[in-house]
Scaffold this active site. Structure first.
Site, mmCIF file in Angstrom:
data_model
loop_
_atom_site.group_PDB
_atom_site.id
_atom_site.type_symbol
_atom_site.label_atom_id
_atom_site.label_comp_id
_atom_site.label_asym_id
_atom_site.label_seq_id
_atom_site.Cartn_x
_atom_site.Cartn_y
_atom_site.Cartn_z
ATOM 1 N N LYS A 49 0.849 -1.182 0.000
ATOM 2 C CA LYS A 49 0.000 0.000 0.000
ATOM 3 C C LYS A 49 0.890 1.240 0.000
ATOM 4 C CE LYS A 49 -3.929 1.919 2.597
ATOM 5 N NZ LYS A 49 -4.747 1.758 3.819
ATOM 6 N N HIS A 68 -0.199 4.451 0.357
ATOM 7 C CA HIS A 68 -0.788 5.596 1.035
ATOM 8 C C HIS A 68 -1.245 5.168 2.426
ATOM 9 C CE1 HIS A 68 -4.158 3.415 -0.782
ATOM 10 N NE2 HIS A 68 -4.899 3.905 0.189
#
Length: 237
Positions: free
Chosen positions: A116, A118
């Site tokens: 991921k 963010h």
């Protein structure tokens, strides 16, 4: 039941797997192209009563392994994405229920297939792995590729793999480079992982357990075909 009887929790788990359609008998083509007379899919433990059955079986297997000295201490239960995620979380919960003194503060983690970029970011969801002893919980070991990937991810995060527990050890030899018709002895994927990493790897059920436990739960024809499959493909370790 003839021969050595299964421990009650193993027998109950096997019955739940058969009754719930998680362990099926018939004709199934595996990734290896072998035609197996049985197929186990832990992804089918999606019903509440079946999830309770499998999490109890995992927790009992872990507790027994700790008590026997097969497995050492661990801090985190890790479930490789995707099937390992519910298995790890449910097992963590069940361990705390069965032995709150020992496992009341145990943690769980799982990985993402893609990092991921963010928010909190990273590959790992749940407890941080750095400096922790990690027990991997997953469904089966086929070729061992997925387990090697999980071990690599844990080590990259600074964790130490304490062991691996799976629902089923097929006890099946790896394909021979010359083909299965070579009849040459070959080790199992589970056995190879044990040698490669020097860690404890154990299963709730083995193929031997299934054959013993099938008596009274499956047809004579299914039992015969499964015994023949074991005789043909059983690994040397």
């Amino acid at each position: 039941m003839a021969g050595q009887q299964l421990a009650p929790y193993k027998a109950d788990f096997l019955k739940s797997a058969i009754d719930g359609g998680v362990l099926k008998f018939g004709s199934f083509e595996l990734k290896s192209k072998r035609i197996s007379p049985y197929f186990f899919n832990a992804g089918d433990f999606y019903r509440a009563d079946l999830l309770q059955a499998i999490s109890f079986a995992y927790a009992k297997a872990v507790i027994e392994a700790r008590e026997s000295g097969t497995l050492g201490e661990f801090d985190i239960v890790f479930g490789p994405a995707y099937k390992g995620i519910p298995l790890a979380t449910a097992t963590t919960d069940k361990l705390a229920q069965l032995d709150p003194k020992t496992y009341g503060q145990i943690c769980y983690s799982f990985d993402r297939k893609e990092a991921k970029d963010h928010g909190e970011g990273g590959n790992i969801v749940g407890a941080p792995l750095k400096g922790k002893r990690v027990l991997i919980v997953d469904d089966v070991i086929t070729a061992g590729t997925a387990k090697r990937e999980a071990i690599a991810k844990i080590q990259k995060e600074g964790g130490v793999v304490a062991g691996i527990v799976v629902a089923l050890d097929r006890m099946e030899k790896l394909p021979h480079p010359e083909g299965d018709d070579s009849n040459k002895p070959m080790p199992s994927a589970l056995g190879e992982l044990k040698k490669e990493y020097g860690i404890p790897i154990f299963a709730i059920l083995t193929l031997d357990d299934i054959i013993e436990g099938m008596k009274g739960l499956a047809s004579e024809e299914d039992i015969r075909r499964t015994e023949e499959y074991r005789a043909k493909y059983k690994a040397t370790d």
